[in-house]
Every structure is written in structure tokens, then in C-alpha cells.
Design an enzyme around this catalytic site. Structure first.
Site, PDB file in Angstrom:
ATOM      1  N   HIS A   1      -0.784   0.434   5.170  1.00  0.00           N
ATOM      2  CA  HIS A   1      -0.087  -0.107   4.007  1.00  0.00           C
ATOM      3  C   HIS A   1      -0.806   0.225   2.703  1.00  0.00           C
ATOM      4  O   HIS A   1      -0.382  -0.197   1.622  1.00  0.00           O
ATOM      5  CB  HIS A   1       0.051  -1.633   4.170  1.00  0.00           C
TER       6      HIS A   1
ATOM      7  N   ASP B   1     -11.601 -17.525 -12.309  1.00  0.00           N
ATOM      8  CA  ASP B   1     -12.607 -18.016 -13.255  1.00  0.00           C
ATOM      9  C   ASP B   1     -12.897 -17.034 -14.374  1.00  0.00           C
ATOM     10  O   ASP B   1     -14.030 -16.983 -14.890  1.00  0.00           O
ATOM     11  CB  ASP B   1     -13.903 -18.371 -12.514  1.00  0.00           C
TER      12      ASP B   1
ATOM     13  N   LYS C   1      -2.175   2.202  -0.606  1.00  0.00           N
ATOM     14  CA  LYS C   1      -1.675   3.165  -1.592  1.00  0.00           C
ATOM     15  C   LYS C   1      -2.898   3.701  -2.332  1.00  0.00           C
ATOM     16  O   LYS C   1      -3.471   3.008  -3.178  1.00  0.00           O
ATOM     17  CB  LYS C   1      -0.703   2.524  -2.581  1.00  0.00           C
TER      18      LYS C   1
ATOM     19  N   ASP D   1     -10.212  14.916  -7.100  1.00  0.00           N
ATOM     20  CA  ASP D   1     -11.522  15.554  -7.294  1.00  0.00           C
ATOM     21  C   ASP D   1     -12.693  14.619  -7.006  1.00  0.00           C
ATOM     22  O   ASP D   1     -13.821  14.876  -7.460  1.00  0.00           O
ATOM     23  CB  ASP D   1     -11.646  16.107  -8.716  1.00  0.00           C
TER      24      ASP D   1
ATOM     25  N   LYS E   1       0.299  -7.539  -6.112  1.00  0.00           N
ATOM     26  CA  LYS E   1      -0.674  -8.305  -5.339  1.00  0.00           C
ATOM     27  C   LYS E   1      -1.955  -8.371  -6.166  1.00  0.00           C
ATOM     28  O   LYS E   1      -2.795  -7.468  -6.120  1.00  0.00           O
ATOM     29  CB  LYS E   1      -0.968  -7.646  -3.986  1.00  0.00           C
TER      30      LYS E   1
ATOM     31  N   HIS F   1       6.528  -7.392  -6.550  1.00  0.00           N
ATOM     32  CA  HIS F   1       5.855  -6.685  -5.468  1.00  0.00           C
ATOM     33  C   HIS F   1       4.347  -6.591  -5.700  1.00  0.00           C
ATOM     34  O   HIS F   1       3.616  -6.034  -4.886  1.00  0.00           O
ATOM     35  CB  HIS F   1       6.445  -5.271  -5.317  1.00  0.00           C
TER      36      HIS F   1
END
Length: 465
Positions: free
Chosen positions: A197, A390, A199, A204, A385, A383
Site C-alpha cells: 500500500h 504537540d 506510495k 537519483d 493520513k 483520503h
């Protein structure tokens, strides 16, 4: 195209569920015990090497605003480091990227400027306009003499025809499929439940991208267009990504290469061009915290999330697309709220997965009773996350706060220690709040009985969703 669930994947989902139930028990994510005086956190690393604890403390001091430079924030950062495994790396520039258009433009620009190699790891590589634009770009860079490698997940990209990837292969792009559905290539049936899952894009060995955004036309327009639930399931998703320039890119490179090898790819990991000498590009402290679901003994993303929740003292702001954590995590959120932490959670009001939406909502009454404030995004499919704790520690990545991300998927979060980046992420959170409605406990209790039944039923499957 769906990131987690769609009607076209119903047969696989239920087949996976049956196989998994037959082959495995329900594991529980755990943080490793921290023993004072014995647990050694990874060192903080600079271009010159690992720092002593005294110098590391001074470096952390410089990344924190005076208001955050206190004992409680130190304990928060130390608790994270004790669970992370990956060291914090100094000398990075981190750019916060909001939604698809900004993110995809930044990735394109970086790929166009590449000199030696481009590595892409994605859950979804869609056969649509954006997918073809990226495949054309990757083919062009390969024809220009660069090394180009792509990993895609077999389930995430299940609707993308093989011919799409064959075209890239024929042009010289190296392409590997993660966990093919072919039982010959994935002979152990329970392995099918382990999905990639992540991404990740690495250019380089010096620039890395990660977050929630796949290669898909779902991200072609911005969430500021406010598509609403009618069209918003297929376009203009609200998501967050980061671009990192500097030494931490090698952590993401190492993750890519490990998955590449597991997927059957061949590569010379000792080639110094994949791991160039570190050159500072900024001042941010960053770590790549990853889980490898092939190893059921490690749950680093869960452990780091739980550690920062348990050690938060002022503010805990979470934005999460698929929220269905276990009871231990929910109790930690409630405990934080009860000790006076400002605990806020932004979740979707509509999504691409009805089951996970109802499973998520099955937890709301408990959380609202415990003092957690919950907001539903009204105008775009959420979508993202992210977490900011703090005003000192921030997380942006692919991992949802659900059991699939904690136990079953390969995931990665970029974790940034420093007040400057935290304040930028807080500003995004406050902007997102303007597009939400806050849930009221008494009104929530009065929701229809049919909704409560769906929530109860979905919660029974939350471990596998």
C-alpha cells in the site's frame, strides 16, 4: 478505481477473508516494551554520521520552538524514537503537498530533472489519463538513458490491463507486480492478504516522495472544487503528500529496493549511485517508519502511533481516511483526552468503502463519550493520513488507522520532528476543519437504527477490511 474497496473486488475480498481465517489467527499489533536503561533508540544521523545523545539533544532543541522545548516534548520524541527502528536523519528539506494537482506536478518535475534513475512504488497505477501521462513520462526518461523501475500492487491495480504495463516493459522500463494473484507466482494463499500500500517515488537517491496519493485521474482536480458525495467518489480527493530532498531519501530508497528484490527484481544494491553521499538540503529531522506485513512480529507504524498518542500532552490532531483501530488504540485516544489533550479526528462523511465507513462509525460513540472531538469532511472524499502532535512531531504517509494498515499491508510514514513543519501541518488541519461538521454525542446517539445495524455488522469484519 478504488484505493481500498470496489464492487469489482468483492470476490477477492471475501476469498481473502476465508483463506486468511482458515490459515491464520487474528494477530494483535503490539508496541515493543521499553525498558529504562536498556532500550536503545536509533541514533540521530547527520551527513557526518551518528550523533552522540548530547549532540542529538542539541539538534532537536534547534528544531523546536521555545514553547515546545520542554520535558514533555522530549519524552514524546524519545518515545517515538524507541519504537521507530529507523533513525531520524538531519539535513532535509520537506515540502508539504496538498491534493493531486500539486503533488503530481511536483513528482513530474522531479522525474523530468532526474539524471540517473527513477523508482516508483504505488498501490494503484491506473489505466486512465493521469496513468498514461506518467507511463509516457517514464518511457521518455528510459529512452533518455535513465534507469526506470516500477512496482505496482496486483490488487490495487487489478483493473489496469496487463497491456498497459507491457507497453512500459517493451520500452525498457523494468516493471514488477507485487503479490500476483496467480497461485503459481504466489503459492502461499495467506500471502495474498499482504498488499503493498506504499506510495514512494525516489529520484537519483536524493529526492523522495510519499503520502496517500496514487497514480490515477482521481487526483486530477483539487478537493477545493468541493465535488460532494455524488461525484466526489471518483474525483478531487482530499489527500496529502510530502516531497523530501536530502539524506533521508536513502531510507525510502532502501525500502523500495527491498520490495523490488522481494517482487523478483534484480539490482546491484551496492551501486553508489543508488545511495549517493549525503548532502544536506535543509534543516528538517525526518525518519521513514515502515511496516513489512510479511513479518508478523513487527508493527512499527502501530507502535509509533501508539507511543505518540500515549505521550501527547497538549494537542493530538489526526486526519485519517479509514479509521477502524483496535480497542487499545481507542482507549489511548480517550486517555489522552481525559488528561486534557486536545484530541481531534477528521474522517470522511462519504468514501469509496461502505464497509470501512460503517466500521469506523461503530467506534464514534465510545470516542465521543471519552472526550475525543470528531469531524466529518463534507465536500470531498478524504483520503489523507496525517497526524500532528504537540506542535512538535508530524506524520504523513500511506498508513490508515485500521488493522489492515497495522498488520496486513506494507506501509510507510514520513515522520518529521520540528515545530516549523508541525505548524504548517496544523494550518492545513485548521483549513480542513472549515469543510467539516463536528459530531455531537447526543445527536449521534439518535442516528437511525439501520445505521447502527450496519455499523455493528461491519465492525465484526474490521480486522480484515
Amino acid at each position: 478505481m478504488r484505493d481500498v474497496f470496489s464492487p469489482s473486488r468483492i470476490p477477492f475480498r471475501f476469498a481473502t477473508l476465508i483463506v486468511a481465517l482458515l490459515c491464520t489467527g487474528c494477530a494483535t499489533p503490539k508496541a515493543r516494551p521499553v525498558v529504562p536503561g536498556e532500550t536503545v533508540a536509533p541514533a540521530i544521523v547527520t551527513a557526518s554520521g551518528a550523533l552522540s545523545e548530547a549532540k542529538a539533544e542539541q539538534l532537536v532543541d534547534r528544531r523546536l520552538a521555545p514553547a515546545q522545548d520542554d520535558e514533555h516534548v522530549r519524552e514524546l520524541i524519545d518515545a517515538f524514537r524507541a519504537q521507530a527502528d529507523a533513525p531520524l536523519v538531519a539535513g532535509n528539506r520537506v515540502s508539504l503537498l496538498i491534493d493531486g494537482p500539486q503533488t503530481l506536478a511536483a513528482i513530474r518535475k522531479s522525474i523530468e530533472s532526474a539524471k540517473h534513475h527513477v523508482h516508483v512504488e504505488t498501490y494503484i497505477f491506473a489505466d486512465d489519463e493521469v496513468g498514461h501521462e506518467f507511463s509516457d513520462l517514464l518511457i521518455a526518461r528510459r529512452r533518455a538513458g535513465l534507469e526506470v523501475r516500477v512496482i505496482y500492487d496486483a490488487i490495487g491495480s487489478v483493473t489496469t490491463p496487463g497491456a498497459f504495463f507491457d507497453r512500459m516493459r517493451e520500452a525498457g522500463v523494468e516493471v514488477r507486480e507485487f503479490r500476483p494473484l496467480d497461485p503459481v507466482r504466489t503459492p502461499l494463499p495467506w500471502k495474498i492478504n499482504n498488499r503493498d500500500h506504499r506510495k514512494i517515488v525516489v529520484v537519483d537517491g536524493r529526492i523522495a516522495f510519499t503520502g496517500g496519493i496514487n497514480i490515477s485521474s482521481t487526483y486530477e482536480s483539487s478537493s477545493t472544487t468541493r465535488p460532494g458525495p455524488e461525484t466526489g467518489r471518483d474525483e478531487a480527493w482530499r489527500d496529502t503528500h510530502v516531497e523530501m530532498a536530502g539524506p533521508v531519501a536513502t531510507q525510502f530508497q532502501a525500502l523500495f529496493l527491498a520490495t523490488w528484490t522481494r517482487a523478483g527484481g534484480k539490482i546491484d544494491n551496492a551501486n553508489p549511485l543508488y545511495f549517493p553521499a549525503p548532502e544536506p538540503a535543509g534543516g528538517e529531522l525526518v525518519a521513514a517508519v515502515a511496516t513489512d506485513a510479511d513479518d508478523k512480529t513487527e508493527t512499527r507504524i502501530y507502535a509509533t502511533y501508539l507511543a505518540v498518542v500515549e505521550h501527547s500532552t497538549q494537542r493530538l490532531w489526526l486526519t485519517n481516511a479509514y479509521f477502524a483501530p483496535n480497542k487499545e488504540f481507542r482507549q489511548a485516544l480517550i486517555a489522552a483526552a481525559k488528561r486534557g489533550v486536545d484530541v481531534r479526528l477528521i474522517v470522511p462523511s462519504f468514501t469509496d468503502s461502505g464497509l470501512i465507513l460503517h466500521a469506523s462509525r461503530s467506534t464514534f460513540e465510545e470516542l465521543l463519550e471519552g472526550g475525543v472531538r470528531i469531524y466529518e469532511q463534507r465536500y470531498a472524499l478524504l483520503h489523507a493520513k496525517t497526524a500532528v502532535i504537540d506542535s512538535a512531531l508530524s506524520m504523513v504517509g500511506s498508513a490508515n488507522l485500521d488493522m489492515r494498515s497495522f498488520l496486513h499491508n506494507n506501509e510507510v510514514n514520513a515522520v518529521v520532528v520540528g515545530s516549523g513543519f508541525a505548524q504548517r501541518l496544523e494550518a492545513v488541519f485548521e483549513r480542513d476543519l472549515k469543510d467539516t461538521r463536528e459530531l455531537d454525542l447526543e445527536k449521534w446517539r439518535e442516528r437511525p437504527l439501520s445505521d447502527k445495524i450496519k455499523e455493528a455488522a461491519s465492525s465484526l469484519l474490521s480486522y480484515w477490511l
